[in-house]
Design a protein around this motif. Structure first.
Motif, mmCIF file in Angstrom:
data_model
loop_
_atom_site.group_PDB
_atom_site.id
_atom_site.type_symbol
_atom_site.label_atom_id
_atom_site.label_comp_id
_atom_site.label_asym_id
_atom_site.label_seq_id
_atom_site.Cartn_x
_atom_site.Cartn_y
_atom_site.Cartn_z
ATOM 1 N N LYS A 7 -15.821 -35.252 14.840
ATOM 2 C CA LYS A 7 -15.982 -33.913 14.276
ATOM 3 C C LYS A 7 -14.637 -33.389 13.758
ATOM 4 N N ILE A 8 -13.594 -33.639 14.543
ATOM 5 C CA ILE A 8 -12.238 -33.255 14.113
ATOM 6 C C ILE A 8 -11.868 -34.006 12.848
ATOM 7 N N LEU A 9 -12.214 -35.305 12.827
ATOM 8 C CA LEU A 9 -11.935 -36.121 11.636
ATOM 9 C C LEU A 9 -12.669 -35.574 10.422
ATOM 10 N N SER A 10 -13.903 -35.134 10.620
ATOM 11 C CA SER A 10 -14.690 -34.566 9.524
ATOM 12 C C SER A 10 -14.001 -33.345 8.935
ATOM 13 N N VAL A 11 -13.524 -32.448 9.791
ATOM 14 C CA VAL A 11 -12.843 -31.238 9.332
ATOM 15 C C VAL A 11 -11.576 -31.586 8.561
ATOM 16 N N ILE A 12 -10.791 -32.523 9.094
ATOM 17 C CA ILE A 12 -9.539 -32.931 8.442
ATOM 18 C C ILE A 12 -9.818 -33.537 7.071
ATOM 19 N N LEU A 13 -10.798 -34.428 7.007
ATOM 20 C CA LEU A 13 -11.122 -35.094 5.741
ATOM 21 C C LEU A 13 -11.646 -34.107 4.700
ATOM 22 N N LEU A 14 -12.442 -33.138 5.134
ATOM 23 C CA LEU A 14 -12.985 -32.170 4.184
ATOM 24 C C LEU A 14 -11.914 -31.190 3.697
ATOM 25 N N LEU A 15 -10.986 -30.828 4.573
ATOM 26 C CA LEU A 15 -9.861 -29.994 4.133
ATOM 27 C C LEU A 15 -9.044 -30.746 3.093
ATOM 28 N N TYR A 16 -8.798 -32.030 3.353
ATOM 29 C CA TYR A 16 -8.070 -32.859 2.389
ATOM 30 C C TYR A 16 -8.842 -32.963 1.074
ATOM 31 N N THR A 17 -10.163 -33.153 1.183
ATOM 32 C CA THR A 17 -11.000 -33.287 -0.016
ATOM 33 C C THR A 17 -10.946 -32.034 -0.877
ATOM 34 N N ILE A 18 -11.064 -30.881 -0.246
ATOM 35 C CA ILE A 18 -11.080 -29.618 -0.999
ATOM 36 C C ILE A 18 -9.720 -29.358 -1.652
ATOM 37 N N ILE A 19 -8.645 -29.542 -0.884
ATOM 38 C CA ILE A 19 -7.307 -29.267 -1.415
ATOM 39 C C ILE A 19 -6.933 -30.286 -2.495
ATOM 40 N N ALA A 20 -7.048 -31.569 -2.165
ATOM 41 C CA ALA A 20 -6.673 -32.608 -3.123
ATOM 42 C C ALA A 20 -7.633 -32.644 -4.304
ATOM 43 N N GLY A 21 -8.913 -32.365 -4.031
ATOM 44 C CA GLY A 21 -9.902 -32.395 -5.103
ATOM 45 C C GLY A 21 -9.610 -31.410 -6.209
ATOM 46 N N PHE A 22 -8.985 -30.294 -5.857
ATOM 47 C CA PHE A 22 -8.672 -29.281 -6.864
ATOM 48 C C PHE A 22 -7.259 -29.413 -7.438
ATOM 49 N N TYR A 23 -6.342 -30.020 -6.687
ATOM 50 C CA TYR A 23 -4.942 -29.987 -7.110
ATOM 51 C C TYR A 23 -4.366 -31.340 -7.519
ATOM 52 N N ILE A 24 -4.994 -32.462 -7.141
ATOM 53 C CA ILE A 24 -4.449 -33.749 -7.516
ATOM 54 C C ILE A 24 -4.554 -33.943 -9.026
ATOM 55 N N GLN A 25 -3.593 -34.626 -9.603
ATOM 56 C CA GLN A 25 -3.617 -34.885 -11.036
ATOM 57 C C GLN A 25 -4.571 -36.040 -11.321
ATOM 58 N N ILE A 26 -5.460 -35.830 -12.277
ATOM 59 C CA ILE A 26 -6.412 -36.875 -12.647
ATOM 60 C C ILE A 26 -6.403 -37.055 -14.158
ATOM 61 N N PRO A 27 -6.739 -38.254 -14.628
ATOM 62 C CA PRO A 27 -6.811 -38.466 -16.078
ATOM 63 C C PRO A 27 -8.077 -37.849 -16.649
ATOM 64 N N SER A 28 -8.076 -37.580 -17.924
ATOM 65 C CA SER A 28 -9.258 -37.063 -18.600
ATOM 66 C C SER A 28 -10.165 -38.241 -18.933
ATOM 67 N N ILE A 29 -11.365 -38.258 -18.353
ATOM 68 C CA ILE A 29 -12.290 -39.382 -18.522
ATOM 69 C C ILE A 29 -13.399 -38.974 -19.485
ATOM 70 N N GLY A 30 -13.323 -39.477 -20.702
ATOM 71 C CA GLY A 30 -14.343 -39.181 -21.694
ATOM 72 C C GLY A 30 -14.511 -37.695 -21.927
ATOM 73 N N THR A 31 -15.758 -37.257 -21.999
ATOM 74 C CA THR A 31 -16.057 -35.835 -22.214
ATOM 75 C C THR A 31 -16.003 -35.034 -20.918
ATOM 76 N N ASN A 32 -15.781 -35.698 -19.785
ATOM 77 C CA ASN A 32 -15.770 -34.999 -18.498
ATOM 78 C C ASN A 32 -14.547 -34.122 -18.308
ATOM 79 N N GLY A 33 -13.401 -34.590 -18.836
ATOM 80 C CA GLY A 33 -12.181 -33.812 -18.669
ATOM 81 C C GLY A 33 -11.883 -33.571 -17.202
ATOM 82 N N GLN A 34 -11.503 -32.341 -16.886
ATOM 83 C CA GLN A 34 -11.166 -31.990 -15.515
ATOM 84 C C GLN A 34 -12.400 -31.791 -14.625
ATOM 85 N N THR A 35 -13.607 -31.785 -15.229
ATOM 86 C CA THR A 35 -14.816 -31.658 -14.413
ATOM 87 C C THR A 35 -15.050 -32.908 -13.565
#
Length: 221
Positions: A7-35
């Motif tokens: 359960k602790i691992l779940s919380v840690i992973l989801l916090l990482y997912t939310i933070i990194a998911g919004f702030y990590i740099q990603i390439p623009s893939i086709g028409t998806n862009g930052q979506t």
């Protein structure tokens, strides 16, 4: 503490997912862009759904083999939580479609077939509410659950991949490959996959505890 590590691992992973998911740099893939960031929310929710529906149908089969109402509780609890994550997966997908396909609800084969699959499972929950006899409800819903699961994979995976679609991974549209994502999305996707699945199982265990108490009150109240 030791038995709650996941359960602790779940919380840690989801916090990482939310933070990194919004702030990590990603390439623009086709028409998806930052979506494309939605990949770490949308797809893992579907994976959690598949996990819960699998748990549900296994326990429906176990109920039919044993007539043990505890198996019915496991099956129905997993089914209801699976529907929850399926709806969240559909909503995040529809939001994604709004920005990339130009419409929230479209006639895309993947979107239509997954909507049908969710309706089938929603009917499973409604079916359960239509019975007052515990044994009859468990038996009928277990049979229906097996039928619903038999349609789940064809509707959500096989048929959409055979059709022309805008959805990644279909017959005419490539999926998200490592060469496209430069591994940046994968750094978040796999922790997200684990985190959302663990969260779904956590909610499932809480649901099971509640329904077991409810059954105990009915039988001994």
């Amino acid at each position: 503490m030791k038995k709650h590590w996941w359960k602790i691992l779940s919380v840690i992973l989801l916090l990482y997912t939310i933070i990194a998911g919004f702030y990590i740099q990603i390439p623009s893939i086709g028409t998806n862009g930052q979506t494309s960031r939605n990949l770490v929310f949308h797809v893992p929710m579907w994976i959690a759904m598949y996990t819960l529906f699998t748990i549900s149908v296994v326990n429906s089969i176990r109920y039919l083999a044993s007539n043990n109402l505890k198996m019915d509780i496991l099956a129905s609890s997993a089914g209801s939580v699976g529907v929850l994550f399926g709806v969240m997966g559909f909503l995040t997908g529809s939001l994604w479609a709004t920005y990339t396909w130009g419409g929230t609800l479209t006639d895309d084969p993947k979107q239509v077939s997954t909507f049908i699959a969710l309706l089938i499972y929603l009917a499973y929950l409604v079916l359960r509410m239509s019975f007052t006899d515990l044994d009859k409800r468990a038996k009928v819903s277990a049979i229906y659950n097996i039928f619903a699961f038999a349609l789940l994979i064809p509707l959500t995976y096989i048929i959409p991949r055979m059709q022309e679609s805008l959805h990644p991974g279909s017959a005419s549209t490539p999926g998200f490959k490592s060469s496209d994502t430069a591994h940046t999305l994968q750094m978040v996707f796999y922790p997200a996959f684990t985190g959302w699945t663990l969260l779904s199982v956590w909610i499932y265990t809480l649901r099971v505890r509640y329904k077991k108490l409810a059954l105990k009150n009915i039988l001994h109240g």
